[in-house]
Motif scaffolding. Structure first.
Motif, mmCIF file in Angstrom:
data_model
loop_
_atom_site.group_PDB
_atom_site.id
_atom_site.type_symbol
_atom_site.label_atom_id
_atom_site.label_comp_id
_atom_site.label_asym_id
_atom_site.label_seq_id
_atom_site.Cartn_x
_atom_site.Cartn_y
_atom_site.Cartn_z
ATOM 1 N N GLN A 163 0.741 -1.088 0.044
ATOM 2 C CA GLN A 163 0.072 0.003 0.040
ATOM 3 C C GLN A 163 0.812 1.296 -0.062
ATOM 4 O OE1 GLN A 163 -2.921 -0.183 -0.602
ATOM 5 N NE2 GLN A 163 -3.625 -2.393 -0.034
ATOM 6 N N LYS A 215 3.053 1.956 -1.955
ATOM 7 C CA LYS A 215 3.214 2.158 -3.370
ATOM 8 C C LYS A 215 4.674 2.610 -3.695
ATOM 9 C CE LYS A 215 -1.155 1.996 -4.535
ATOM 10 N NZ LYS A 215 -1.540 0.867 -5.086
ATOM 11 N N ALA A 240 -5.958 -10.012 -5.613
ATOM 12 C CA ALA A 240 -6.745 -8.703 -6.079
ATOM 13 C C ALA A 240 -5.640 -7.290 -6.140
ATOM 14 C CB ALA A 240 -7.884 -8.510 -5.540
ATOM 15 N N THR A 241 -5.298 -7.570 -4.685
ATOM 16 C CA THR A 241 -4.345 -6.214 -4.352
ATOM 17 C C THR A 241 -3.108 -6.538 -5.237
ATOM 18 O OG1 THR A 241 -5.106 -6.867 -2.053
ATOM 19 C CG2 THR A 241 -3.457 -5.218 -2.323
ATOM 20 N N CYS A 297 -2.791 -7.363 -8.367
ATOM 21 C CA CYS A 297 -3.039 -7.168 -9.612
ATOM 22 C C CYS A 297 -3.270 -5.604 -9.798
ATOM 23 C CB CYS A 297 -4.453 -7.736 -10.188
ATOM 24 S SG CYS A 297 -4.353 -9.500 -10.203
ATOM 25 N N GLU A 298 -3.572 -4.918 -8.857
ATOM 26 C CA GLU A 298 -3.747 -3.678 -8.785
ATOM 27 C C GLU A 298 -2.394 -2.928 -9.327
ATOM 28 O OE1 GLU A 298 -5.140 -2.262 -4.969
ATOM 29 O OE2 GLU A 298 -7.084 -3.245 -5.327
ATOM 30 N N ASN A 299 -1.242 -3.667 -9.040
ATOM 31 C CA ASN A 299 -0.052 -2.777 -8.854
ATOM 32 C C ASN A 299 0.777 -3.428 -10.097
ATOM 33 O OD1 ASN A 299 0.640 -1.507 -6.368
ATOM 34 N ND2 ASN A 299 -0.291 -3.422 -5.594
ATOM 35 N N LEU A 300 -0.122 -3.744 -11.052
ATOM 36 C CA LEU A 300 0.627 -4.625 -12.204
ATOM 37 C C LEU A 300 1.333 -3.553 -13.174
ATOM 38 C CD1 LEU A 300 0.284 -7.553 -12.966
ATOM 39 C CD2 LEU A 300 -1.475 -6.744 -14.468
ATOM 40 N N ASP A 301 0.932 -2.449 -13.193
ATOM 41 C CA ASP A 301 1.540 -1.636 -13.990
ATOM 42 C C ASP A 301 2.637 -0.784 -13.542
ATOM 43 O OD1 ASP A 301 -0.608 -1.782 -15.550
ATOM 44 O OD2 ASP A 301 -1.834 -0.040 -14.611
ATOM 45 N N SER A 302 2.921 -0.984 -12.219
ATOM 46 C CA SER A 302 4.120 -0.233 -11.616
ATOM 47 C C SER A 302 5.406 -1.165 -11.625
ATOM 48 C CB SER A 302 3.750 0.069 -10.222
ATOM 49 O OG SER A 302 3.607 -0.815 -9.469
ATOM 50 N N ASN A 318 -10.002 -11.862 -15.107
ATOM 51 C CA ASN A 318 -9.722 -11.363 -16.304
ATOM 52 C C ASN A 318 -8.172 -11.600 -16.440
ATOM 53 O OD1 ASN A 318 -8.634 -9.847 -14.048
ATOM 54 N ND2 ASN A 318 -8.511 -7.810 -15.144
ATOM 55 N N LEU A 360 -5.190 -9.613 -18.464
ATOM 56 C CA LEU A 360 -3.841 -9.354 -17.895
ATOM 57 C C LEU A 360 -2.694 -9.834 -18.565
ATOM 58 C CD1 LEU A 360 -4.895 -9.981 -14.023
ATOM 59 C CD2 LEU A 360 -4.518 -7.735 -15.194
#
Lengths: 963, 471
Positions: free
Chosen positions: A400, A402, A430-431, A433-438, A461, A465
């Protein structure tokens, strides 16, 4: 007062001026000039031109001037060896000076001048100085012997200096003793075999007495020397330990560490039931902790050593977790080491504290440290099951934040946690996957992709992904590409309907657009698997993965034992054996811990007492690597052999038949190119098969009588492959068998240790025929002490291939909760004879003719009184088929064929001579190539040839049987 | 062992050094290779008689300078391996001391030696600085020659060294034969740290019990770790070869004696609070007879003349924490922090703590700070990113408070402020471990002075080590 003025002269003509000053009559001026010369030398100017002038100043009563000239000499004598000889007289004279300080100075300096001519003159003065009345001179002369030995070892031996040096060990002055010990240890190190130090209880006693009296440095020399001694029994070990323990309170950390080394080593010999053993353990902890309040550099050395000690004897420091907590202003190297030790000491008892600390560290500034802290949290989760949940939630908190590198590191460790506790913490996906882009680091991306692939069925999804990653497929690193390929295949196997397109896409990307052989071959394998047998594909790709182990980065036990013998030294700082960073012969001596004995132990002298090593398999490194890969490496979908096969196959194809003997056929067919089949057979390889077959056939004929049954092939009795003493109590015996088309390895595992064994796993090294376990080693219950378990391990031949010598050599690694063990064994070749090995008659005839002579080999099997029919049926039981039979001049001739698992045909002619024990005279092989025969049998030359039309290897066996 | 060890004194400004290409002028190296065996490749040396030694030595120094001193990154380890050559280094202000080796040497010994070298140099010419090293390079060569032979450290006690190596040069002419043999027997002798024939009119000794108390406390006031590392420093001006015996309130000794005379010790010590302390571990100067300590736990020794560190010890139990720090940090929005810190002194009201300093870290994006404190002075130091609160004196059982408002600049930086702990410095006139000196007896059988004639002084100083409270 100030010497700094000497550094300021930079004007031209300086040398000339100095020359004049050096030759001045005034003493003061001379001294000044010499100081200037030394100053120039110090900053790196070349003042060698002044050599004769400086040497001229040597004849002086002024000790300070003399020292300066000596200093100059040590620096430049080498560049002016002829001139240096001028100094010899003064040296020799100084060695007789009434002032002991000058005598010592002269002998000390002479030893530092590495010019042969000077060395020659050194011997006589040195001999005198070794027996000087003044201890100061003697202690200097003792070191000088070591110097001389370094220049000219032979000279030292010829002149008998070694004996004089040995006598000095009994000197009345403790400092002389210490220096003599130091010199002898140094010389002994370059002569591992010599018995120079000749440590025996008497000399040890002398050393222990001197230990109480000499300087702190002398104590280090003596303790380091003691560490090389091997006490003859536990009682002696204990008495030495008792006399060494007081050193643990010394203010000098090096003395403490050297004492710890002696104790750690001798403790090995003490029985654990002894009261003294427990006392010693307790005494070791406080001094180790005290080392942590030393200066940071020493702390670092101490921590590197504690890391070893904690691995060897975790009980010593198990209650001292707190002292390893990181301080805010510790230097970074101390912080990282402390963290390492914290993970090692983490246990259920202290996990709460450790976690709180680690969380604190994860918010620090230093990136390396933060990453390591995050990784440490993951390790704790894996190590202490009870804490796993808390660790995961801590990691989620960190995600979290980040902070980019924290997030990436956390994802990498969460992947490991998933592997350790499958189906437990998937709610956090799920948490993640939120950070996939970073994620921008390959390791983190690969870990994330693995997670998505592994849990594809729960991530709605998942296809989207993974597809998003696919866009930049070619820009990814290999690690990520491989992972992506596997993940998409997993996804396809789980949700075949929606993802067909995706899998097509990735397979074509991997096989057609990539030039990375690993990637391409893994792609081909998946493709092939998916197109031929989706069920098998599922079994391979989605196979159950072995659990990962709790500890990582553990030093391999034999290396650890060796490093324990090097506590305090550079080797223990680098965690590498000295041979890894020392050039030349020194430090190559392998040191080992003494075996634990209650009774007398074999007395080994000096440093050379190698520990009982397990039989070394040549490619241990590879094996180990493979095993680690199996256990903890980045997750590979399916059994690990899949990838290695691919690599091997690639090499083979490129190799153009250099090693074509053992090419797995399935690879040949699916590569689609047949260009490489024209390669000529290598004769030696063929002979090898013959030899191996020969020894195998001896067994098949079953000379001992009717054990062999018709229902299956011959099974040799079980032999011990891995004796218990080499494997920490695990004994493995076994044999190989072939039953209705399947090969199996029949094992008996016996636990001869005192502790329960569990977590068994087995792996083969690459071998000639690609033998590999078809299923994991299944030992259902933990193996209790003195219990045996019989296991039949099914084998297949789709493993990766590497030609071995002998051909049927198989290297095996077995792992359990204690360690990894290696052994090698020879398998009988007949387990590789396939059931469809019967060749058509026509084909047989044609092939037979084409076999070149050099591929023939001949054996003779004696003492076998079977009829032709009996032989035929017996051999058929082992998949050697009779194609034809005829009778020539009263002799039965059998023509037989067999096929190996890799598609090699072997043809044989078997001649049974009822009375005549001689080998068949005709069809003789090339002279001198009588293939060696094992067991009792011998076979005739084996002609082997390539049959291009068949695209297979052929090999003909001709055998004569003499009753 | 340490055969190819070479000691390099490199002085020079490391910061300016990396900018100016002309390193020679801004730096000085005193490379002292007292063994020509520093030669890395003997075979090559034979065919290259010209200055192979020198070249290598310079190579090593250059390699060290390029890879360690002027390395771009922070030093990650005090041991560096460059091309199979290991470098050990320690730093004293801007001076790097490095030892070089190609063998598997005793690493702990090398570092101990480097520290010792620093001590010896300090004892001879004071602070180790570029200036001092240049001024004393001949002396340094001499010292190195004496205390390191072929990589083996020899007697490095300054007391002994000073008898024949002086800053004014070596006393060679003046020495008589007796003096010479006295020097050599002292340098090599059993009691290498003390010479015979020392005479004082007044026999006097000073004992300093110096403790540093370390603490790591959680924001909630829970002690995460606390320990005292203490030293007993002795300054002795005693004639002859005095035999000394040192006693303190070591729990093990007291309990041992207590068995015999339980009542007596019980009465006499009850008044002074803690009776005895549990010492986790202690180490001693080399003059202390370790085997005697091991068997009887008695500390007996013949002291060096002048000042030396008799022992070091560590305790973790029942530590008196002189101060308690209670932090309160509140983030008010994104651009403001409110900090309140209370300190409480926790010792006898009759005693005074001195040199109290509380350091409250502030975020990097601090734009302004307003401070109010009840006592002492407080200042925001932007260069140190901290509010420094200083109080000259504070008696026991008192309380003081500071509050500050910190204005922050808005930033885009996602990373949260790490909140370094609040640290504290102080000095108190007692030993936080509770250690008490019970006696120091002096016996000199040959000279006619007794234990009663010796004037003895004892002083206790407790200082803060790393005394941190997380906030």
């Amino acid at each position: 007062m100030t010497d700094s003025k000497y550094f300021t002269t930079t004007k031209k003509g300086e040398i000339f001026e100095l020359k004049a000053e050096l030759n001045s009559d005034k003493k003061e001026k001379k001294k000044e000039a010499v100081k200037k010369v030394i100053a120039s030398m110090t900053v790196g100017k070349d003042v060698s031109a002044l050599f004769p002038d400086v040497v001229n100043c040597m004849q002086t009563d002024n000790l300070e001037l003399k020292k300066l000239v000596y200093l100059y000499l040590m620096n430049y004598a080498k560049s002016q060896p002829d001139m240096a000889i001028m100094a010899v007289n003064t040296f020799v004279k100084d060695c007789e000076d009434p002032n002991p300080l000058i005598r010592a100075l002269a002998v000390r300096t002479m030893g530092c001048i590495r010019v042969d001519k000077i060395t020659e003159y050194l011997c006589e003065p040195l001999r005198k100085c070794l027996k000087d009345e003044d201890p100061y001179v003697r202690k200097t002369a003792a070191v000088c012997v070591a110097k001389l030995h370094d220049i000219n070892a032979q000279l030292v031996e010829d002149q008998g200096f070694l004996d004089t040096l040995k006598d000095l060990i009994s000197d009345s002055n403790p400092m002389v003793v210490a220096n003599a010990v130091a010199a002898l240890s140094e010389i002994a190190e370059s002569h591992p075999s010599s018995n120079l130090l000749d440590l025996n209880p008497q000399s040890i006693n002398k050393l222990l007495t001197a230990l109480n009296e000499c300087t702190e440095w002398g104590q280090i020399f003596i303790l380091d020397c003691l560490a090389n001694y091997m006490p003859k029994d536990d009682r002696e070990a204990q008495s030495i330990c008792e006399r060494v323990t007081p050193r643990l309170s010394h203010a000098n950390s090096a003395v403490v560490l050297s004492a710890v080394k002696v104790l750690m080593k001798f403790m090995e010999m003490l029985s654990k039931d002894l009261d003294y053993y427990g006392t010693l353990l307790k005494k070791l902890a406080p001094p180790l902790v005290t080392l942590l309040s030393a200066e940071p550099e020493l702390q670092y050395v101490a921590l590197r050593n504690i890391n070893l000690i904690v691995q060897k004897r975790p009980e010593i420091l198990k209650h001292e977790m707190k002292v390893f907590f990181v301080k805010y202003n510790d230097p970074i190297y101390v912080k990282l080491e402390k963290l390492d030790i914290m993970i090692r000491l983490a246990s259920q008892a202290n996990i709460a504290q450790v976690l709180a600390e680690l969380k604190e560290y994860a918010t620090e500034v230093d990136v390396d440290f933060v990453r390591k802290a995050v990784r440490a949290i993951g390790r704790c989760a894996i190590k202490v099951e009870q804490s796993a949940e808390r660790c995961v939630s801590t990691l989620l908190d960190l995600i979290q934040t980040k902070v980019n590198y924290v997030v990436q590191e956390a994802i990498v460790v969460i992947k490991d946690i998933f592997r350790k506790y499958p189906n437990k913490y998937e709610s956090v996906i799920a948490t993640l996957c939120e950070n996939l882009d970073s994620l921008d680091e390959p390791e983190a991306r690969a870990a994330m992709i693995w997670i998505v692939g592994e849990y594809a069925e729960r991530i709605d999804n998942a296809d989207e992904l993974l597809e998003s990653f696919l866009e930049g497929f070619h820009d990814e690193s290999t690690q990520v590409q491989l992972q992506l390929l596997t993940a998409i295949v997993k996804l396809f196997l789980k949700k075949p309907t929606e993802t067909q397109e995706l899998v097509q896409q990735v397979l074509s990307l991997a096989t057609q657009d990539s030039d990375n052989p690993d990637l391409r071959d893994r792609g081909y394998i998946y493709w092939r698997l998916l197109s031929t047998d989706p069920v098998a594909a599922k079994e391979v790709v989605l196979a159950e993965k072995p659990l990962i182990s709790e500890e990582t980065d553990l030093i391999e036990p034999t290396l650890l034992d060796e490093l324990i013998c090097y506590i305090g030294t550079l080797a223990s700082v680098y965690h590498k054996p000295p041979s890894a960073f020392v050039e030349g012969s020194r430090g190559v001596v392998h040191k080992g811990l003494p075996p634990r004995t209650a009774g007398p132990a074999p007395v080994c002298s000096g440093t050379s007492c190698p520990a009982d090593q397990p039989a070394v398999i040549p490619t241990q490194g590879d094996l180990l690597g493979d095993l680690l890969n199996l256990d903890l490496g980045p997750p590979v979908s399916g059994p690990p052999m899949a990838t290695s096969t691919v690599q091997m196959g690639a090499v083979d194809l490129l190799g153009g038949g250099l090693d074509t003997l053992v090419r797995p056929s399935f690879l040949c067919s699916f590569s689609g190119s047949s260009g490489s089949f024209t390669a000529a057979p290598s004769t030696t390889a063929a002979t090898n098969v013959g030899a191996a077959l020969g020894s195998g056939l001896g067994d098949l004929f079953d000379l001992t009588g009717g054990v062999g049954t018709l229902s299956g092939s011959y099974v040799a009795p079980k032999t011990v492959w891995l004796p218990a003493m080499k494997a920490k109590g695990l004994e493995i015996s076994g044999t190989f068998s072939r039953q209705v088309g399947s090969i199996s390895m029949d094992l008996v595992l016996t636990n001869k240790a005192l502790q329960v064994m569990s977590d068994f796993a087995i792996q083969f090294n690459r071998n000639s025929f690609g033998l590999a376990p078809a299923a994991p080693l299944q030992v259902h219950a933990p193996l209790a002490p003195n219990q045996s378990v019989e296991i039949s391990l099914p084998l297949n031949t789709v493993g990766s291939v590497m030609k071995m010598d002998p051909l049927n050599n198989l290297q095996v690694a077995v792992k359990n909760n204690i360690d990894v063990f290696y052994f090698s064994t020879l398998y009988p070749l007949h387990i590789l004879f396939v059931e469809d090995g019967k060749m058509e008659r026509q084909m047989f005839l044609a092939t037979w003719k084409d076999i070149p002579n050099e591929n023939e080999t001949q054996f003779q099997i004696k003492d076998c009184s079977l009829s032709a029919d009996a032989v035929s049926s017996k051999l058929q039981g082992s998949n050697i088929f009779t194609i034809a039979k005829r009778n020539v001049e009263g002799q039965d001739m059998l023509y037989q064929s067999l096929k190996l698992t890799n598609g090699i045909w072997v043809l044989a002619e078997l001649r049974i001579q009822p009375s005549n024990p001689r080998t068949s005279p005709w069809d003789s092989p090339s002279p001198g190539r009588a293939g060696g025969s094992g067991g009792g049998g011998g076979l005739s030359p084996v002609p082997a040839s390539l049959e291009p039309s068949l695209c297979e290897w052929c090999c003909v066996l001709l055998a004569g049987v003499a009753p | 062992m340490v055969r190819t060890m070479q000691y390099t004194l490199h002085c020079g400004d490391s910061e300016s050094g990396c900018k100016t290409p002309v390193v020679k002028q801004s730096s000085l190296e005193v490379t002292c290779n007292w063994k020509a065996s520093g030669d890395p490749n003997p075979p090559a040396a034979l065919c290259l008689p010209s200055k192979v030694c020198g070249i290598w030595r310079r190579n090593a120094v250059d390699a060290f300078r390029v890879n360690v001193i002027h390395a771009r990154q922070q030093v990650r380890s005090p041991v560096t391996n460059i091309a199979r050559t290991s470098f050990f280094h320690v730093k004293r202000s801007n001076i790097w001391l490095a030892a070089v080796t190609k063998q598997n040497v005793n690493a702990a010994m090398v570092f101990e030696f480097l520290y010792k070298m620093c001590d010896v140099m300090t004892a001879y010419f004071g602070k180790i600085s570029e200036e001092n090293i240049k001024n004393n390079f001949v002396l340094i060569y001499e010292l190195l020659d004496e205390i390191l032979d072929f990589g083996y450290p020899q007697n490095s006690e300054t007391g002994a060294l000073k008898t024949f190596i002086t800053q004014q040069g070596i006393k060679s002419q003046l020495q008589t034969k007796e003096e010479q043999s006295q020097i050599t027997s002292q340098v090599t002798g059993q009691i290498g740290w003390r010479r015979e024939g020392i005479k004082y009119r007044r026999n006097e000794l000073f004992l300093d019990v110096l403790e540093s108390v370390n603490l790591l406390m959680s924001p909630q006031g829970q002690v995460l770790s606390a320990h005292v590392s203490g030293r007993v420093v002795m300054k002795s001006y005693l004639s002859g070869m005095p035999e000394c015996k040192f006693g303190m309130n070591d729990k093990i000794v007291i309990e041992k004696q207590g068995k015999g005379t339980a009542d007596e010790t019980g009465k006499s010590e009850l008044g002074s609070g803690k009776q005895s302390i549990a010492i986790d571990d202690c180490t001693f100067h080399q003059c202390v007879r370790l085997s005697k300590f091991d068997s009887e736990r008695s500390i007996s020794f013949i002291p060096p003349d002048g000042e030396f560190e008799l022992m070091r010890y560590r305790t973790t139990k029942d530590i008196i924490l002189p101060f308690r720090v209670i932090p309160l940090v509140r983030e008010v929005g994104r651009t403001k922090l409110e900090v309140k810190v209370v300190i409480k002194s926790n010792f006898k009201p009759s005693l005074l703590a001195q040199k109290i300093e509380v350091r409250i870290p502030t975020p990097l994006n601090t734009s302004g700070v307003q401070v109010i404190c009840m006592k002492g002075k407080a200042k925001y130091k932007a260069s140190e990113n901290a509010i420094v609160w200083k109080i000259k004196r504070m008696a026991g059982m008192k309380e003081s408070q500071i509050s500050a408002e910190i204005e922050l600049l808005p930033t885009n930086d996602k990373k949260k402020w790490a909140r370094p702990p609040i640290s504290m410095n102080f000095e108190v006139p007692f030993a936080p471990s509770g250690l008490k000196v019970r006696y120091l007896k002096v016996f000199e059988p040959k000279l006619n002075y007794s234990d009663h004639d010796v004037i003895k002084w004892v002083r206790y100083i407790g200082r803060s080590g790393i005394y941190e409270t997380r906030c």
